[in-house]
Scaffold this active site. Structure first.
Site, short mmCIF file in Angstrom:
data_model
loop_
_atom_site.label_atom_id
_atom_site.label_comp_id
_atom_site.label_asym_id
_atom_site.label_seq_id
_atom_site.Cartn_x
_atom_site.Cartn_y
_atom_site.Cartn_z
N TYR A 161 0.82 -1.21 0.00
CA TYR A 161 0.00 0.00 0.00
C TYR A 161 0.86 1.27 0.00
O TYR A 161 0.65 2.16 -0.83
CB TYR A 161 -0.97 -0.01 1.18
N GLU A 168 1.98 6.41 -7.06
CA GLU A 168 0.87 7.20 -7.58
C GLU A 168 1.13 8.70 -7.41
O GLU A 168 0.95 9.49 -8.35
CB GLU A 168 -0.42 6.80 -6.86
#
Length: 238
Positions: A161, A168
């Site tokens: 994660y 991102e």
């Protein structure tokens, strides 16, 4: 509604049991199994494509181009997802929509970022995450969930994660100069709709939104991990 007879009141109350939550019907289960098998296979195709391209090129630079089409197809396919395990609608929606947004509105639209190492960072994190996640859903539906897959589902996210979010954010950041220069997706005044939109500012706000939402998603998974794996350990010791 008529009142129960006094002589049967105690019995009536003692016989009341909480209703169990129904699972999906046979057709829904069949659909979900097929969907999750297809999605697992799709992300496996992406993983194999990444490894094969790396072995051929001998470099991890530009690997995005080798899996661009299947990535777009299967990441967009997540919009059809039906949740198997209970989870927050808001957090789940944010995760799915943010990935679709990043796939199309950033990486696809700003071609200059497609060679960035940050793209490979989030693609690798997504790929491993989704293979584990869809495998978990598939075996859960079939009532044959191996402990290894359950453990991986509630453990690998600890690294994947943050890795995915870092990739991102770095990709969005790398796109900002090109979006500002070209005015991509921006709408300026005057126009007949009397409406303006600055995509550059929107991307900055998107990055800022990760600050409150990512910790919620991460700590939600932490709580789930503690609950699920602790329950498994208790079952083993019985």
């Amino acid at each position: 509604m008529s009142a129960p007879d006094m002589g049967t009141t105690k019995t009536a109350h003692s016989d009341v049991t909480p209703k169990k939550k129904r699972g999906p019907g046979a057709l829904a289960t069949a659909y979900l199994v097929i969907y999750n098998v297809v999605m697992t296979a799709g992300w496996l195709v992406i993983a194999v494509g990444l490894v094969r391209a790396y072995l051929v090129r001998g470099s991890y630079h530009g690997l995005y181009f080798s899996i661009e089409k299947p990535l777009k197809f299967f990441q967009t396919g997540a919009l059809l997802e039906v949740r198997i395990v209970p989870s927050s609608v808001v957090l789940t929606g944010f995760q799915v929509l943010s990935r679709v947004f990043l796939t199309w509105a950033v990486t696809h639209s700003v071609r200059e970022v497609q060679s960035e190492d940050s793209v490979l960072l989030f693609v690798s994190a997504w790929t491993i995450t989704e293979i584990i996640r869809y495998s978990f859903y598939t075996f859960s539906l079939l009532n044959h969930l191996p402990y290894l897959i359950k453990w991986a589902r509630y453990t690998f996210f600890l690294v994947l994660y943050p890795m995915g979010v870092t990739g991102e954010l770095l990709t969005i950041y790398a796109a900002l100069p090109y979006v500002q220069k070209t005015g991509l997706y921006s709408v300026t005044l005057p126009n007949k709709y009397n409406f303006s939109f600055d995509y550059y500012t929107f991307l900055i706000l998107t990055m800022v939104s990760y600050i409150p939402l990512f910790p919620q998603l991460y700590f939600h998974m932490m709580r789930q991990r503690k609950k699920v794996l602790a329950h498994v350990e208790e079952y083993k010791t019985e």
